[in-house]
Design a protein around this motif. Structure first.
Motif, PDB file in Angstrom:
ATOM      1  N   ASP A  31      25.496 -10.239  46.468  1.00  0.00           N
ATOM      2  CA  ASP A  31      24.226 -10.797  46.022  1.00  0.00           C
ATOM      3  C   ASP A  31      24.167 -10.865  44.499  1.00  0.00           C
ATOM      4  OD1 ASP A  31      22.556  -7.993  45.416  1.00  0.00           O
ATOM      5  OD2 ASP A  31      23.949  -7.849  47.098  1.00  0.00           O
ATOM      6  N   GLU A  32      24.699  -9.835  43.809  1.00  0.00           N
ATOM      7  CA  GLU A  32      24.694  -9.877  42.348  1.00  0.00           C
ATOM      8  C   GLU A  32      25.622 -10.959  41.822  1.00  0.00           C
ATOM      9  OE1 GLU A  32      25.069  -6.326  40.200  1.00  0.00           O
ATOM     10  OE2 GLU A  32      23.511  -5.253  41.312  1.00  0.00           O
ATOM     11  N   VAL A  56      26.030  -8.456  51.023  1.00  0.00           N
ATOM     12  CA  VAL A  56      24.759  -8.465  50.303  1.00  0.00           C
ATOM     13  C   VAL A  56      23.833  -7.385  50.835  1.00  0.00           C
ATOM     14  CG1 VAL A  56      24.956 -10.939  49.834  1.00  0.00           C
ATOM     15  CG2 VAL A  56      23.651 -10.184  51.800  1.00  0.00           C
ATOM     16  N   ASP A  57      23.100  -6.752  49.914  1.00  0.00           N
ATOM     17  CA  ASP A  57      22.038  -5.819  50.300  1.00  0.00           C
ATOM     18  C   ASP A  57      20.746  -6.119  49.549  1.00  0.00           C
ATOM     19  OD1 ASP A  57      22.594  -4.896  47.765  1.00  0.00           O
ATOM     20  OD2 ASP A  57      23.197  -2.877  48.389  1.00  0.00           O
ATOM     21  N   ASP A  58      20.687  -7.323  48.947  1.00  0.00           N
ATOM     22  CA  ASP A  58      19.461  -7.771  48.302  1.00  0.00           C
ATOM     23  C   ASP A  58      19.408  -9.294  48.404  1.00  0.00           C
ATOM     24  OD1 ASP A  58      17.053  -7.641  47.035  1.00  0.00           O
ATOM     25  OD2 ASP A  58      17.816  -6.814  45.152  1.00  0.00           O
ATOM     26  N   THR A  59      18.237  -9.844  48.145  1.00  0.00           N
ATOM     27  CA  THR A  59      18.021 -11.279  48.321  1.00  0.00           C
ATOM     28  C   THR A  59      18.711 -12.083  47.229  1.00  0.00           C
ATOM     29  OG1 THR A  59      15.907 -10.930  49.431  1.00  0.00           O
ATOM     30  CG2 THR A  59      16.242 -13.071  48.411  1.00  0.00           C
ATOM     31  N   ILE A  60      19.274 -13.222  47.630  1.00  0.00           N
ATOM     32  CA  ILE A  60      19.851 -14.196  46.696  1.00  0.00           C
ATOM     33  C   ILE A  60      18.809 -15.279  46.462  1.00  0.00           C
ATOM     34  CG2 ILE A  60      21.659 -15.927  46.384  1.00  0.00           C
ATOM     35  CD1 ILE A  60      23.360 -14.121  48.339  1.00  0.00           C
ATOM     36  N   ASN A  61      18.497 -15.533  45.184  1.00  0.00           N
ATOM     37  CA  ASN A  61      17.462 -16.502  44.831  1.00  0.00           C
ATOM     38  C   ASN A  61      18.094 -17.814  44.364  1.00  0.00           C
ATOM     39  OD1 ASN A  61      14.820 -14.892  44.963  1.00  0.00           O
ATOM     40  ND2 ASN A  61      16.158 -13.556  43.749  1.00  0.00           N
ATOM     41  N   PHE A  62      17.684 -18.907  44.998  1.00  0.00           N
ATOM     42  CA  PHE A  62      18.230 -20.211  44.637  1.00  0.00           C
ATOM     43  C   PHE A  62      17.739 -20.656  43.269  1.00  0.00           C
ATOM     44  CE2 PHE A  62      19.099 -20.716  49.181  1.00  0.00           C
ATOM     45  CZ  PHE A  62      20.342 -21.336  49.129  1.00  0.00           C
ATOM     46  N   ALA A  63      18.545 -21.517  42.656  1.00  0.00           N
ATOM     47  CA  ALA A  63      18.140 -22.230  41.450  1.00  0.00           C
ATOM     48  C   ALA A  63      17.815 -23.671  41.815  1.00  0.00           C
ATOM     49  CB  ALA A  63      19.254 -22.185  40.406  1.00  0.00           C
ATOM     50  N   ASP A  64      17.009 -24.309  41.010  1.00  0.00           N
ATOM     51  CA  ASP A  64      16.566 -25.672  41.284  1.00  0.00           C
ATOM     52  C   ASP A  64      17.728 -26.652  41.185  1.00  0.00           C
ATOM     53  OD1 ASP A  64      14.444 -27.396  41.933  1.00  0.00           O
ATOM     54  OD2 ASP A  64      14.213 -27.999  39.842  1.00  0.00           O
ATOM     55  N   GLY A  65      17.824 -27.545  42.183  1.00  0.00           N
ATOM     56  CA  GLY A  65      18.777 -28.639  42.113  1.00  0.00           C
ATOM     57  C   GLY A  65      20.230 -28.248  42.255  1.00  0.00           C
ATOM     58  N   ASN A  83      12.205  -4.168  54.669  1.00  0.00           N
ATOM     59  CA  ASN A  83      10.978  -4.385  55.416  1.00  0.00           C
ATOM     60  C   ASN A  83      11.010  -5.753  56.084  1.00  0.00           C
ATOM     61  OD1 ASN A  83       9.832  -1.922  54.618  1.00  0.00           O
ATOM     62  ND2 ASN A  83       9.001  -2.827  52.736  1.00  0.00           N
ATOM     63  N   SER A  84      10.191  -5.901  57.106  1.00  0.00           N
ATOM     64  CA  SER A  84      10.069  -7.197  57.772  1.00  0.00           C
ATOM     65  C   SER A  84       9.605  -8.252  56.776  1.00  0.00           C
ATOM     66  CB  SER A  84       9.067  -7.100  58.921  1.00  0.00           C
ATOM     67  OG  SER A  84       8.882  -8.360  59.520  1.00  0.00           O
ATOM     68  N   GLY A  85      10.223  -9.432  56.818  1.00  0.00           N
ATOM     69  CA  GLY A  85       9.852 -10.527  55.930  1.00  0.00           C
ATOM     70  C   GLY A  85      10.844 -10.801  54.826  1.00  0.00           C
ATOM     71  N   LYS A  86      11.683  -9.833  54.488  1.00  0.00           N
ATOM     72  CA  LYS A  86      12.678 -10.059  53.448  1.00  0.00           C
ATOM     73  C   LYS A  86      13.883 -10.769  54.050  1.00  0.00           C
ATOM     74  CE  LYS A  86      15.106  -7.812  49.639  1.00  0.00           C
ATOM     75  NZ  LYS A  86      15.248  -6.598  48.808  1.00  0.00           N
ATOM     76  N   THR A  87      14.416 -11.764  53.324  1.00  0.00           N
ATOM     77  CA  THR A  87      15.510 -12.581  53.836  1.00  0.00           C
ATOM     78  C   THR A  87      16.710 -12.538  52.899  1.00  0.00           C
ATOM     79  OG1 THR A  87      14.543 -14.521  52.748  1.00  0.00           O
ATOM     80  CG2 THR A  87      13.957 -14.152  55.053  1.00  0.00           C
ATOM     81  N   MET A  88      17.850 -13.010  53.401  1.00  0.00           N
ATOM     82  CA  MET A  88      19.070 -13.006  52.605  1.00  0.00           C
ATOM     83  C   MET A  88      19.011 -14.015  51.462  1.00  0.00           C
ATOM     84  SD  MET A  88      21.916 -12.571  55.640  1.00  0.00           S
ATOM     85  CE  MET A  88      23.321 -12.633  54.514  1.00  0.00           C
ATOM     86  N   PHE A  89      18.419 -15.172  51.694  1.00  0.00           N
ATOM     87  CA  PHE A  89      18.270 -16.206  50.668  1.00  0.00           C
ATOM     88  C   PHE A  89      16.795 -16.583  50.564  1.00  0.00           C
ATOM     89  CE2 PHE A  89      22.678 -16.657  51.876  1.00  0.00           C
ATOM     90  CZ  PHE A  89      23.333 -17.051  50.713  1.00  0.00           C
ATOM     91  N   TYR A  90      16.356 -16.946  49.358  1.00  0.00           N
ATOM     92  CA  TYR A  90      14.943 -17.283  49.162  1.00  0.00           C
ATOM     93  C   TYR A  90      14.812 -18.362  48.096  1.00  0.00           C
ATOM     94  CZ  TYR A  90       9.977 -16.851  48.052  1.00  0.00           C
ATOM     95  OH  TYR A  90       8.641 -17.108  47.842  1.00  0.00           O
ATOM     96  N   ALA A  91      13.853 -19.281  48.334  1.00  0.00           N
ATOM     97  CA  ALA A  91      13.509 -20.288  47.328  1.00  0.00           C
ATOM     98  C   ALA A  91      12.024 -20.597  47.436  1.00  0.00           C
ATOM     99  CB  ALA A  91      14.318 -21.561  47.526  1.00  0.00           C
ATOM    100  N   GLN A 118      11.066 -10.110  65.065  1.00  0.00           N
ATOM    101  CA  GLN A 118       9.906  -9.520  64.403  1.00  0.00           C
ATOM    102  C   GLN A 118       9.967  -9.688  62.888  1.00  0.00           C
ATOM    103  OE1 GLN A 118       7.130  -7.973  65.837  1.00  0.00           O
ATOM    104  NE2 GLN A 118       7.928  -8.933  67.667  1.00  0.00           N
ATOM    105  N   GLY A 119      10.721 -10.682  62.420  1.00  0.00           N
ATOM    106  CA  GLY A 119      10.749 -11.005  61.000  1.00  0.00           C
ATOM    107  C   GLY A 119      11.732 -10.197  60.182  1.00  0.00           C
ATOM    108  N   TYR A 120      12.544  -9.356  60.828  1.00  0.00           N
ATOM    109  CA  TYR A 120      13.518  -8.552  60.082  1.00  0.00           C
ATOM    110  C   TYR A 120      14.786  -9.359  59.805  1.00  0.00           C
ATOM    111  CZ  TYR A 120      10.744  -4.362  61.041  1.00  0.00           C
ATOM    112  OH  TYR A 120       9.738  -3.431  61.092  1.00  0.00           O
ATOM    113  N   TYR A 121      15.203  -9.325  58.546  1.00  0.00           N
ATOM    114  CA  TYR A 121      16.544  -9.742  58.137  1.00  0.00           C
ATOM    115  C   TYR A 121      16.850 -11.205  58.490  1.00  0.00           C
ATOM    116  CZ  TYR A 121      16.751  -4.605  58.610  1.00  0.00           C
ATOM    117  OH  TYR A 121      16.468  -3.269  58.576  1.00  0.00           O
ATOM    118  N   GLY A 122      15.899 -12.087  58.235  1.00  0.00           N
ATOM    119  CA  GLY A 122      16.168 -13.508  58.389  1.00  0.00           C
ATOM    120  C   GLY A 122      17.185 -13.985  57.369  1.00  0.00           C
ATOM    121  N   LEU A 123      17.746 -15.173  57.611  1.00  0.00           N
ATOM    122  CA  LEU A 123      18.795 -15.656  56.716  1.00  0.00           C
ATOM    123  C   LEU A 123      18.235 -16.440  55.523  1.00  0.00           C
ATOM    124  CD1 LEU A 123      21.526 -16.772  59.296  1.00  0.00           C
ATOM    125  CD2 LEU A 123      20.965 -14.485  58.422  1.00  0.00           C
ATOM    126  N   PHE A 124      17.417 -17.467  55.756  1.00  0.00           N
ATOM    127  CA  PHE A 124      16.904 -18.320  54.680  1.00  0.00           C
ATOM    128  C   PHE A 124      15.396 -18.472  54.808  1.00  0.00           C
ATOM    129  CE2 PHE A 124      21.300 -19.614  55.076  1.00  0.00           C
ATOM    130  CZ  PHE A 124      21.705 -19.911  53.784  1.00  0.00           C
TER     131      PHE A 124
END
Length: 559
Positions: A31-32, A56-65, A83-91, A118-124
Motif C-alpha cells: 500500500d505504501e 496491503v494493510d492500509d487503503t490505497i488512494n487513487f489519484a485523478d486521471g 472496521n467495517s466500511g474500510k476498503t483496499m482502494f478508495y477514490a 457486512q461491509g468488511y474488507y471490500g476491494l474498491f
C-alpha cells in the motif's frame, strides 16, 4: 520503520510527450509503494505494477486521471483487523480512472474472523466519481463487495473475472451510465451485479454462476440472485437492458427485481439463457424462479430460454416485508422457451407464476412451454398464441435445429428462443464461445402440435382497446444525497441473505405495448415429441437424456 519502504521502492518513471509511466516493484508494504506512485502521478499518467505480490494493510488512494495496470497482484494481509466500511482502494470526487490487467485478492481465507456481506474488507469504493473503467481485472476472494460505486456517473466493468466476492461483484448505487459486460462471475453470498438507481444501464454478455465453495476459498455460500435490481421510494432510473447473459447453477433467482414504489418501470430482458437456478430449499419469494419480480411495471421479457429454473420461469412474488403500492404492474412475456420447470419445493411449479395477482398482470404470448411439471394454462395471466412443442435444440447453447417448429413462429415472425431477435446479429451468449455439439439422439422429425387443445381463449381478449400502452410512466427526478457513512451496506446482508434493502432502481421506458391480437389458439398440454434437450456448460459434465422423460442431470468435477 515502515517509512524505509520508500528506500526499497523501484519507481522508474518513463516520460513521454503526454504522460509518464511509473513502474512499481512488489513489496511487503504494497500500500505504501502504490500510494507513493499515486502521489507522484499526474492526470494521464500510468502506474504499472510489476509482476509479484503487493501485500496491503492500509487503503490505497487513487489519484485523478490515473491508469493503474500491470502484472502484479494486490493482496490483503491476514487478519487485517479493519472496521467495517474500510476498503483496499478508495477514490472520492475523482474522474477518468482506469484499472486494467491487475489482480486484487481480498484474502477471505486469511480473514475468517469477520462475516461475509457486512461491509468488511471490500476491494474498491468510489464516491462521487466519474468515468471509471475496469478492463481485464481479476477480483477474487473478498469478504464483502468487489466494487462499490456510489453517487457517480460512468462506471464500466468489462472483460473481468470476478471470483467469490463476499457480497456483490459490482454494487452500483445512484449512478448513471453503468456498463457490466463480458465478465465471468462466480458468485458467493449475493449477486454478480446489483443496481440501485441510475439511468442508462447495460448488463450484457456475462456468464454468471456459482458452485461448491470450500474452506480453501475461505468458506461462505451463495444464496443470492445472479443479477439484482432494487428500488425504494426515492430516485428513479431509466434505460435498463439485461441481455445475452448466460446465468446458471445458482441457489437464488437468475434475476431479482424488487421495488417499494411505482418507479420500477421499463426493464428490457432479452436473449438470455437462464438454467438451473431458483434452487433455494424454501419459498422465500425471491430465490425460487428464473426471474422474480415485485412491483416493476412495463417489463419486457422476450427471446430467453428458461431451463430448470425453480418453481417458475418468471414469477411475481411478494415477501412478507414488502410494501404494497396502489398501482397496477404489468409484464410482457413473449418469444421465450420454458422447459424442465419442475417442483423443487412444496409449491407446484408453473412456467409463468403470478403469486400476487392483486396488482400484478402478465401478458403472455408466442412462448413455447415444454416438458414442465404443469402445462401452462394461462391462470392469472392474459395469454394467447402460446405453444407446447418440442423446441428441438441442436446444441448445448439452445440453438434451434433447422427443422424446429419454433423457427419463425414467434411474435413478428421471429424465432422463439434465445436467438430470435435479429438472430444473425445475436452471436455468442455469455462470454465463452461454447462448442455447438450436435445431439445424435435428436429426432429428425418435426414436432407436432398436440391435439387436445383446451382453454384456447385464455385472455378473453377483445379488440376495442387496440395498442394498449402498458407503462404510463411518470418520472420523479429527485436525487438521493450522498451519505456520510462509508460503504453503507444497504441490505444488511448475511450469509443466508436476508435483504432489508432500502436502495432504489428503476427504468422508466415508454416503448412497450401490448399486442391486442384477435388470433388466439393457446396450446395446452405436453408435447409428444421425442426430441432431446442437450445441456452443457464449460463447468460441468453432460449427461444427455430424453427431455420427455426427465431433465438432464449433471456431475460437477472435483477441482
Amino acid at each position: 520503520m515502515r517509512f524505509f519502504v520508500l528506500l526499497l521502492l523501484f519507481i522508474l518513471t518513463i516520460q513521454t510527450s503526454s504522460a509518464a509511466t511509473l513502474f512499481v516493484d512488489p513489496s511487503s508494504d504494497g500500500d505504501e509503494a502504490i500510494n507513493a506512485a499515486m502521489q507522484q502521478a499526474q492526470p494521464g499518467d500510468i502506474v504499472h505494477l510489476n509482476s509479484g505480490t503487493f501485500w496491503v494493510d492500509d487503503t490505497i488512494n487513487f489519484a485523478d486521471g490515473v491508469t493503474l495496470t500491470g502484472d502484479g497482484e494486490v493482496k490483503l494481509v491476514d487478519y487485517v483487523g479493519w472496521n467495517s466500511g474500510k476498503t483496499m482502494f478508495y477514490a472520492s470526487r475523482l474522474s477518468d480512472i482506469t484499472i486494467s490487467s491487475i489482480t486484487v485478492d481480498g484474502n477471505s481465507q486469511g480473514n475468517t474472523d469477520v462475516p461475509f456481506g457486512q461491509g468488511y474488507y471490500g476491494l474498491f469504493l468510489f464516491r462521487n466519481c466519474e468515468n471509471v473503467v475496469f478492463d481485464g481485472v481479476t477480483l477474487e476472494y473478498a469478504k464483502s463487495d468487489g466494487i462499490i460505486f456510489r453517487n457517480g456517473d460512468g462506471i464500466t466493468v468489462t472483460n473481468c473475472t470476478i471470483n467469490k466476492m463476499g457480497h456483490e461483484g459490482l454494487y452500483s448505487l445512484y449512478t448513471d451510465n453503468v456498463e457490466f459486460t463480458n465478465n465471468i462471475c462466480f458468485t458467493r453470498t449475493n449477486s454478480a451485479c446489483r443496481i440501485a438507481s441510475g439511468e442508462h444501464v447495460l448488463i450484457s454478455n456475462n456468464e454468471i454462476y456459482s458452485g461448491t465453495i470450500t474452506a480453501a476459498d475461505g468458506g461462505g455460500s451463495s444464496t443470492g440472485p445472479g443479477i439484482e435490481i432494487n428500488i425504494d421510494s426515492g430516485q428513479p432510473a431509466t434505460d435498463i437492458e439485461i441481455s445475452k447473459n448466460y446465468i446458471h447453477d445458482l441457489r437464488g433467482s437468475g434475476i431479482w427485481m424488487t421495488s417499494e414504489s411505482t418507479k420500477g418501470d421499463g426493464v428490457y430482458i432479452h436473449n438470455n439463457i437462464i438454467r438451473d437456478v431458483g434452487n433455494y430449499p424454501s419459498d422465500n419469494k425471491y430465490s425460487t424462479a428464473g426471474i422474480t419480480i415485485w412491483q416493476f411495471n412495463a417489463t419486457l421479457i422476450e427471446n430467453n430460454v428458461f431451463d430448470d429454473t425453480g418453481i417458475a420461469g418468471v414469477r411475481y412474488a411478494k415477501r412478507a416485508s414488502d410494501g404494497v403500492v396502489d398501482e397496477e404492474f404489468t409484464t410482457i412475456v413473449r418469444n421465450n422457451v420454458f422447459i424442465n420447470i419442475k417442483d423443487k419445493i412444496t409449491i407446484p411449479a408453473e412456467p409463468v407464476m403470478n403469486s400476487y395477482s392483486e396488482n400484478h398482470k402478465f401478458y403472455v404470448y408466442y412462448n413455447d412451454f415444454y416438458n414442465n411439471y404443469d402445462a401452462f394454462d394461462g391462470n392469472l395471466c392474459i395469454a394467447w398464441n402460446n405453444f407446447a412443442l418440442n423446441p428441438m435444440f441442436s446444441d448445448s447453447m439452445y440453438h434451434l435445429k433447422d427443422d424446429s417448429s419454433l423457427i419463425g413462429a414467434g411474435y413478428n415472425g421471429a424465432d422463439i428462443g434465445a436467438y430470435g431477435i435479429g438472430s444473425d446479429e445475436i452471436g455468442t451468449i455469455g462470454t465463452i464461445d461454447h462448442d455447438e455439439i450436435t445431439d445424435p439422439g435428436a429426432s429428425d422429425e418435426p414436432a407436432t402440435e398436440p391435439t387436445d387443445d383446451v382453454n384456447e381463449d385464455l385472455d378473453n381478449c377483445t379488440s376495442d382497446e387496440p395498442n394498449h400502452d402498458l407503462d404510463n410512466a411518470t418520472i420523479d427526478d429527485g436525487r438521493i444525497p450522498d451519505e456520510d457513512e462509508i460503504n453503507n451496506d444497504l441490505d444488511n446482508c448475511t450469509a443466508d441473505y436476508v435483504d432489508n434493502s432500502t436502495t432504489e432502481y428503476v427504468d422508466n421506458s415508454t416503448t412497450d405495448y401490448v399486442d391486442n391480437s384477435t388470433v388466439e389458439h393457446h396450446r395446452n398440454g405436453h408435447s409428444q415429441g421425442t426430441g432431446y434437450a442437450l445441456i452443457e456448460t464449460p463447468h460441468e459434465e453432460i449427461v444427455v437424456c430424453s427431455a420427455e422423460l426427465t431433465k438432464p442431470t449433471f456431475r460437477r468435477p472435483v477441482s
